[in-house]
Design a protein around this motif. Structure first.
Motif, PDB file in Angstrom:
ATOM      1  N   UNK A  83     -14.225  88.124  77.948  1.00 60.53           N
ATOM      2  CA  UNK A  83     -14.073  89.396  77.005  1.00 60.53           C
ATOM      3  C   UNK A  83     -13.010  88.856  75.949  1.00 60.53           C
ATOM      4  N   UNK A  84     -13.555  88.550  74.801  1.00 56.53           N
ATOM      5  CA  UNK A  84     -12.734  88.169  73.508  1.00 56.53           C
ATOM      6  C   UNK A  84     -12.070  89.137  72.677  1.00 56.53           C
ATOM      7  N   UNK A  85     -12.893  90.187  72.927  1.00 54.97           N
ATOM      8  CA  UNK A  85     -12.381  91.100  71.632  1.00 54.97           C
ATOM      9  C   UNK A  85     -10.858  91.434  71.798  1.00 54.97           C
ATOM     10  N   UNK A 102     -15.327  86.103  65.030  1.00 60.03           N
ATOM     11  CA  UNK A 102     -15.812  87.034  65.976  1.00 60.03           C
ATOM     12  C   UNK A 102     -15.280  88.515  65.985  1.00 60.03           C
ATOM     13  N   UNK A 103     -14.165  88.785  65.243  1.00 54.71           N
ATOM     14  CA  UNK A 103     -13.740  90.039  65.091  1.00 54.71           C
ATOM     15  C   UNK A 103     -12.871  90.110  63.671  1.00 54.71           C
ATOM     16  N   UNK A 162     -17.262  91.613  65.130  1.00 56.52           N
ATOM     17  CA  UNK A 162     -18.421  91.077  64.166  1.00 56.52           C
ATOM     18  C   UNK A 162     -19.508  90.737  64.955  1.00 56.52           C
ATOM     19  N   UNK A 163     -20.606  90.600  64.385  1.00 58.93           N
ATOM     20  CA  UNK A 163     -21.749  89.772  64.870  1.00 58.93           C
ATOM     21  C   UNK A 163     -21.875  88.458  65.145  1.00 58.93           C
ATOM     22  N   UNK A 164     -22.026  88.101  66.516  1.00 61.71           N
ATOM     23  CA  UNK A 164     -21.992  86.894  66.781  1.00 61.71           C
ATOM     24  C   UNK A 164     -23.169  86.544  67.770  1.00 61.71           C
TER      25      UNK A 164
END
Length: 331
Positions: free
Chosen positions: A57-59, A314-315, A196-198
């Motif tokens: 969970x990177x966000x 990614x964010x 963001x779209x990844x």
């Protein structure tokens, strides 16, 4: 001691009425759905905190790093006297913004908003202890129905973090962003955190972790319905599903019935049938492209001033200012 106020604009009775209305609407729809805002009872909040610490969970950690890197830039650019946070929860990341605003010398008031009085009171207690000179004005409400209640006795920055904007469908997002713009005057700011779209191989595991914590979090919403609406869901009879919708560019979390079953929701006098394999959508989490979210902000009445991203894109942490067109003049 800090100067503290707490306004309650939503009662437990109103919340229960909202839950009843949402569940009746969603359970009689085709396909079935439930709003993700009902995830967060005490157990749901605990599970979500565990999710934020998972390797997949990177966000949360990515957004925190962006705030850490740019908090003082935000303070300098906005010169805000008031920081409003919608959906504040524990306010953990926001402390970076508070520290920067106080160091900069402009910030004098923090306005955390949350639907949970318990979460809000806990966060206020910690922040008041850390910053005894800071005014704190907590607001208990639904973030989609609170903007008219925000204090307006100084220049403001509204923070809406955590990628929560992505839980709204496009029509809801447009209305919500326009409502934020309407609540501000020219020269005030919105600080927005969005995913963001990844690659699908990156985003899907963030919502379907190997340890199964997200699966527990997803199924817990059924326990919420059992407890609050006297329903008889068996969470074990539903499996967690996380899918990437490439057309809409969002993650969909669903609960899939393992068997055909009939559910009774006593408080609604409602019987609900699930076929084997039928799915209940519990959340969408839209991801954005730079040009797309910038266009949405401009359409709502903002100018995008800063667009910060992590090295892997990614964010994004976005600082947008309210334009003068259609500005509110009743402050």
């Amino acid at each position: 001691m800090a100067d503290i106020a707490l306004d309650v604009h939503i009662s437990p009775e109103r919340l229960l009425d909202d839950l009843r209305s949402d569940v009746r609407l969603g359970m009689t729809a085709a396909p079935k759905w439930i709003s993700p805002k009902w995830f967060y009872d005490a157990r749901g909040s605990e599970l979500f905190e565990q999710i934020t610490e998972l390797p997949e969970y990177y966000p949360t950690r990515t957004e925190r790093a962006l705030i850490e890197a740019h908090a003082y830039d935000v303070a300098e650019r906005t010169d805000a006297a008031i920081l409003v946070e919608l959906g504040s929860g524990s306010s953990e990341k926001t402390r970076l913004l508070l520290n920067a605003g106080i160091k900069h010398g402009s910030l004098r008031k923090y306005v955390p908003q949350d639907v949970s009085p318990t979460a809000l009171e806990g966060a206020i207690e910690v922040i008041a202890r850390e910053h005894p000179g800071l005014e704190i004005h907590g607001i208990v409400s639904d973030f989609t129905d609170t903007l008219q209640n925000l204090p307006a006795d100084g220049s403001r920055t509204i923070a809406f973090l955590g990628g929560t904007l992505g839980n709204l469908i496009p029509e809801e997002r447009a209305l919500f962003l326009a409502d934020i713009a309407q609540a501000l005057i020219a020269g005030e700011f919105l600080l927005l955190g969005v995913g963001l779209v990844v690659e699908e191989s990156v985003v899907v595991p963030a919502y379907d972790d190997a340890a199964g914590v997200t699966a527990q979090f997803n199924a817990n919403v059924l326990s919420v319905l059992n407890e609050r609406l006297n329903a008889n869901f068996d969470p074990g009879q539903f499996e967690h599903v996380a899918l990437w919708n490439s057309d809409a560019e969002w993650i969909e979390m669903r609960l899939r019935a393992r068997t055909a079953q009939d559910i009774r929701i006593e408080d609604l006098d409602l019987d609900v049938h699930f076929d084997e394999g039928e799915e209940l959508r519990t959340e969408i989490s839209a991801k954005f492209r730079k040009e797309g979210i910038e266009a949405e902000l401009v359409d709502a009445g903002f100018r995008v001033d800063e667009f910060w991203t992590d090295p892997e894109s990614r964010f994004a942490l976005i600082l947008a200012s309210r334009t003068s067109l259609g500005q509110r003049d009743d402050r």
